[in-house]
Structures are given as structure tokens and as C-alpha cells.
Scaffold this motif. Structure first.
Motif, PDB file in Angstrom:
ATOM      1  N   ASN A 193       2.090  -4.026  -6.787  1.00 36.64           N
ATOM      2  CA  ASN A 193       2.805  -3.408  -5.939  1.00 36.64           C
ATOM      3  C   ASN A 193       3.281  -4.620  -5.078  1.00 36.64           C
ATOM      4  OD1 ASN A 193       2.324  -0.433  -5.489  1.00 36.64           O
ATOM      5  ND2 ASN A 193      -0.069  -1.509  -6.313  1.00 36.64           N
ATOM      6  N   LYS A 196       0.755  -1.070  -0.115  1.00 43.74           N
ATOM      7  CA  LYS A 196       0.309   0.291   0.412  1.00 43.74           C
ATOM      8  C   LYS A 196       0.886   1.086   0.427  1.00 43.74           C
ATOM      9  CE  LYS A 196      -4.167  -2.120   1.974  1.00 43.74           C
ATOM     10  NZ  LYS A 196      -5.118  -1.720   3.655  1.00 43.74           N
ATOM     11  N   ILE A 248      -2.075   5.673   3.999  1.00 46.40           N
ATOM     12  CA  ILE A 248      -2.328   4.562   3.575  1.00 46.40           C
ATOM     13  C   ILE A 248      -3.529   4.298   3.841  1.00 46.40           C
ATOM     14  CG2 ILE A 248      -0.943   3.094   2.374  1.00 46.40           C
ATOM     15  CD1 ILE A 248      -0.425   2.125   5.239  1.00 46.40           C
ATOM     16  N   LYS A 253      -3.284  -4.645  -7.363  1.00 44.84           N
ATOM     17  CA  LYS A 253      -2.627  -4.426  -6.540  1.00 44.84           C
ATOM     18  C   LYS A 253      -1.059  -5.620  -5.577  1.00 44.84           C
ATOM     19  CE  LYS A 253      -6.461  -4.235  -3.767  1.00 44.84           C
ATOM     20  NZ  LYS A 253      -8.536  -4.949  -2.986  1.00 44.84           N
ATOM     21  N   TRP A 262      -7.336   2.074  -3.467  1.00 45.29           N
ATOM     22  CA  TRP A 262      -6.858   1.037  -3.376  1.00 45.29           C
ATOM     23  C   TRP A 262      -7.709  -0.033  -3.539  1.00 45.29           C
ATOM     24  CZ3 TRP A 262      -2.387  -1.559  -3.096  1.00 45.29           C
ATOM     25  CH2 TRP A 262      -2.563  -2.873  -2.254  1.00 45.29           C
ATOM     26  N   HIS A 303       1.899   2.117  -3.425  1.00 46.21           N
ATOM     27  CA  HIS A 303       1.089   2.548  -4.030  1.00 46.21           C
ATOM     28  C   HIS A 303       0.845   3.965  -3.298  1.00 46.21           C
ATOM     29  CE1 HIS A 303      -2.490   2.533  -7.144  1.00 46.21           C
ATOM     30  NE2 HIS A 303      -2.814   3.300  -6.105  1.00 46.21           N
TER      31      HIS A 303
END
Length: 532
Positions: A426, A373, A406, A423, A415, A376
Motif C-alpha cells: 500500500n 492506510k 482509517i 502494508k 491493518w 487499504h
């Protein structure tokens, strides 16, 4: 796997037998007393068994002088059974209260299934684990399903569909060795592919060393395939490489499913079409023991059969007939190896043990997902708002750290809307951080009192422009491998639906702006290492 299924069936039979024995013990005073009273009453069965039932309530319906041996045994045993039943009921009530209290907590995780892993998983998760068949367990915010077969798991899902689906705040983890991740209707559904997670953990815990060139994988089922997949993604250490992955096992289906493999590695021993500076994957049709020279030359041998007893048999044969380097073996219990061999002297390294497979990180993957996360979040912070970036960050009004970022509603919305491919792109980036760290830390040790991220950042800052460009290209090569393994290909215009990407080109063909973007992966890594 067949042995595991047999073990599971044996355990089920044992459970049923235990339940039958318990019921038999509780009912024994009723049967013994019923016979005793029937004899006393001259054959009146109904009255006899009624009076036997009354014994459980400490009620004796005849004079003590008239009781025979059977009634005497029953009148003492029945109250004991009553106490045992009351204790069981009270225990069940107490456990229900515990479950009710546990499931209210945000970190609670209910575990369902019949796998041998369940007791260990519950122990590893600790006080947040709810291992109970009570309907209350379905209220926990995290539901983990671990069955010995996927069929049993899907049957359970069908029966408990209303309990497990429909709540957006609930996360459902399906633990399997076969089912791959995908884009599913339920956003809260997480596929925990144990074989994939085992492969990822294996390479992170056993980083490839510079002098290792020949890797032999024996056994190419679920675990062997993921050892190869994760090795190809993780072992990107230089812009040119000549690693050899030798595969022994049935690979026909794998080669068809991963038909873009030749985009980034040499497949087979075809010297005419060989591209210099690329790794090679050689799928062998012969059996492993038919290539003695290769086995002797291997820098590491990985025994990866799904059926772990085969790994033990091959390990025995390897050490009996060959002079070996390091061997890694997929085995359920490390103690078995220690009992049979001097594993340190013989360089035998177990992986994928029950103890390791039941770690919360292996199943829930929480720290890995947090890092993913953060990767990203870096993209969102740097991307223009019109391409999904953060408007507050673009306007200069947001100073959140990555950890805070996040949890931001804008990030979470983005997300949660992403498909599995994006996902886990990442996740793959987060996994590779330990390799980047290994490259940067060559010749260095961490000084005391300095944050890891700051130290790595300083090393990176002091690299020459040529060395920095090399590090950027390593990241680009890793990124391309992830896409090719998922059968993406190059096209001038990006098309997610058709799996085309305009940046699947050599690093030298990228615009300078695109090349410099790979610095973001290193800056993200430094910040993550600082934040822990």
C-alpha cells in the motif's frame, strides 16, 4: 560510514572530556583548600580536607587572619561552585518536570542514541520531541532510536528491553541504514530504513521526465541499491518502456537476493534474450570512468556511495574530465556544494542531506502511512465481507470518508494484523500517486478554486476507453514489479506463505473484472488528493 563512526567516537570523547573538566572545576576548591589547610595545620591532611569541604557550605573553621593564599582562593571559589551545583540540580529538576509533562502527550516522541542526526531530529520534531536520558523519557508513546552503528542500537535495546517493549500503545522506531523491514513479533516495532526512505524521497522529489532514458548510478551500497529499487517501483509511466539503469558498484549479492528481477526488466546487455518494451538494468563490472561514451550520454547521473566523501571526489572528477548533464549527489551538507561549485549553472542537485534525512516524514513517515492506510481502506470498502471487507459498507449503512475510515476499529484491527509486505504494498501504491498525477496532468495546470482530486478525476473521466485501459495496465505493471522485487512468482492458486500469486500475469490475461479493479487505485488517489 567509517568517517561517521570516527566522528561519533570523537564526539563521545569530547563529552567525556567536558564532564571530566566540569568535575575538575567543581573539585578544584576542595583540592586547593585541602592543601592550604594541611599546610596551616602542619601536615594534618584529613582535617585540612574536611575544612576544605566545609567551605562549600560557606563555613570557615579558622580565623580570617590565619588563612593563607590557597585557603583564600578556595573560600571564594567554593561558594561559587556550590551555587553552580545548585543551579545544575535545579535545572535538572526543571528539565525532569518538563520531560514528565511532555511524555504524557499523545504526540510525544523520545529520541535515544548517539547519532549526529539527533539534535536536528529533535529540532525538526519540535515541541513534541523529548531528547533526554531521564528514565521518564521511556513513557513517551513514540520511541525513536538513532545510533551510529546497529550493534550499539541492539545493545541499547537489550539493556532497555523492559522500558521499550511490552506496551501495545507504544511505537518503537529503529533507524538504520542496513536492516530491512520484516514481520516482527512486536506489532509496535517500525524499521525506519534511512536508505530506503532516502530512495523513495529522491524519486518523488526528482520525478523522471519523458526525455530521460539513460540513468547511471555510481555507488551500489545501501543507498545505491535503494535508489534502484525505488526507481524500478516509481518509474512506471507507460505500458512499454526502454529506460536503462546502469549500475557501477558491487552488485553480486543484490542480484542473488533479487533473483526475480528478470521477470520484469532486461538484466544485462544480452541482446538475444532481450524483451522489447521493457526497461533494462545493466550491472557493470568495469569502473565508471572506463565507459566514457555512457557517462557522456547519461541523462542523469546519481552519485550514491554510502561514504559521502567519495561522492564529492567523483563529482569533482566528472566535472573536471567530462561534459555533464544533470548530476544528483548524496551529500550530508548542501552548503559544501554551494561553496565549491555553482550548483545551479552546473546542474548539481543534492539529495539525502542531513537536513532532509532528519525530517519527521523521513523517520516517522506519518503522512505516507496515512495515504497507504487510505489505499487499504479502499480495498476493505470494496471487498466482500467474507474476504475481509467491511460488513457495514457492504450493507450500505456506512458512509464514512476515507479519513474517518482509517480510524475505524474494524480497519485498525485489519491493518495491525497485516504483515510488512502487505502494508508496504500500500505504501508503494501511495508513492506512485505522484507519477500518476504527472501522467494525467501532462498539458494541464491546476485551475484556482478547484480541488486537485476533482480536477484529476475529471481528466480521467474524459479519457477514451483505450487511454483508461492503458492507465489500468500501468497500475498493474507497478503492482507486479513490487511483487517480483520481493521474489514472488505466478501460480494458478494464490499462496502467501510460498509467495505465489495468481494475478502475476500480463494485463491482457486478466479477467475483465480484475482489469476494472485497477480503477480503484485512481479513485482512491482522487479522494486522497481532495482530503489533503
Amino acid at each position: 560510514m567509517e568517517d561517521l563512526k570516527c566522528d561519533a567516537m570523537t564526539e563521545k570523547r569530547k563529552r567525556r572530556l567536558r564532564q571530566t573538566v566540569k568535575f575538575g572545576i567543581i573539585a578544584s576548591p576542595f583540592v586547593i583548600g585541602g592543601i592550604g589547610f594541611s599546610l596551616l595545620y602542619g601536615g594534618s591532611v584529613i582535617s585540612g580536607f574536611y575544612d576544605a569541604l566545609c567551605l562549600y557550605g560557606l563555613q570557615l573553621n579558622v580565623d580570617k587572619e590565619d588563612v593563607n593564599l590557597l585557603i583564600n582562593i578556595a573560600r571564594w571559589a567554593a561558594p561559587c561552585m556550590t551555587v553552580a551545583v545548585l543551579f545544575t540540580v535545579l535545572s535538572a529538576v526543571f528539565k525532569n518536570m518538563q520531560v514528565r509533562r511532555k511524555v504524557r502527550k499523545k504526540d510525544a516522541a523520545a529520541i535515544h542514541g548517539d547519532s549526529r542526526y539527533i539534535p536536528v531530529v529533535g529540532q525538526k520534531i519540535g515541541k513534541h520531541a523529548v531528547v533526554s536520558e531521564s528514565p521518564l523519557s521511556f513513557r513517551a508513546p513514540r520511541q525513536i532510536l538513532i545510533f551510529d552503528t546497529d550493534y550499539e542500537m541492539f545493545q541499547y535495546l537489550h539493556v532497555h528491553e523492559k522500558d521499550l517493549f511490552g506496551n501495545p500503545d507504544k511505537i518503537l522506531y529503529l533507524c538504520t541504514e542496513r536492516i530491512a523491514r520484516g514481520s516482527y513479533k512486536e506489532q509496535g516495532l517500525q524499521i525506519c530504513n534511512l536508505a530506503e526512505n532516502c530512495g523513495r524521497a529522491y524519486w518523488k522529489e526528482n520525478l523522471l521526465q519523458k526525455d530521460e532514458k539513460i540513468i547511471v548510478i555510481i555507488g551500489f551500497g545501501n543507498y545505491g541499491q535503494e535508489i534502484l529499487n525505488q526507481g524500478l517501483l516509481m518509474n512506471v509511466r507507460d505500458i512499454t518502456s526502454d529506460l536503462q539503469y546502469h549500475i557501477f558498484g558491487n552488485s553480486k549479492e543484490y542480484q542473488h537476493l533479487h533473483h526475480k528481477l528478470s521477470r520484469f526488466v532486461n538484466v544485462g546487455n544480452d541482446k538475444e534474450n532481450r524483451v522489447e518494451g521493457r526497461d533494462s538494468v545493466i550491472f557493470h563490472e568495469e569502473l565508471w570512468y572506463e565507459d566514457e561514451a555512457l557517462i557522456q550520454a547519461a541523462d542523469r547521473i546519481i552519485l550514491a556511495y554510502d561514504e559521502e566523501e567519495r561522492n564529492l571526489l567523483i563529482l569533482n572528477e566528472l566535472h573536471k574530465y567530462f561534459i555533464m548533464n544533470k548530476i544528483y549527489i548524496k551529500v550530508f551538507n548542501e552548503q559544501i556544494l554551494k561553496t565549491l561549485w555553482d550548483i545551479e549553472k552546473m546542474q548539481i542537485v543534492p539529495y539525502g542531506t542531513d537536513e532532509q534525512m532528519c525530517e519527521p516524514e523521513m523517520i516517522l513517515g506519518e503522512s505516507t502511512l496515512i495515504r497507504a492506510k487510505m489505499c487499504h481502506a479502499t480495498y476493505i470498502r470494496n471487498a466482500p465481507a467474507e474476504y475481509g471487507g467491511c460488513r457495514e459498507k457492504e450493507a450500505g449503512s456506512c458512509q464514512k470518508t476515507l479519513n474517518a475510515c482509517i480510524s475505524c476499529p474494524h480497519f485498525l484491527q485489519d491493518w495491525n494484523s497485516m504483515n510488512y509486505f502487505t502494508k508496504y504494498s500500500n505504501v508503494a501504491q501511495a508513492d506512485h500517486m505522484c507519477v500518476k498525477e504527472q501522467i494525467l496532468m501532462e498539458g494541464y495546470t491546476y485551475p484556482k478554486g478547484v480541488k486537485k482530486g476533482d480536477f484529476l478525476k475529471e481528466i480521467y473521466r474524459n479519457l477514451s476507453d483505450e487511454e483508461k485501459n492503458k492507465m489500468r495496465e500501468i497500475e498493474h505493471l507497478r503492482w507486479m514489479r513490487y511483487h517480483y522485487l520481493q521474489n514472488w512468482d505466478y501460480a494458478p492458486k494464490r499462496d502467501k506463505q510460498k509467495h505465489f500469486h495468481n494475478l502475476l500475469v500480463d494485463f491482457s490475461d486478466l479477467a475483465l473484472e480484475e482489469q476494472m479493479k485497477d480503477d480503484d487505485t485512481y479513485n482512491t488517489m482522487f479522494e486522497i488528493y481532495n482530503e489533503g
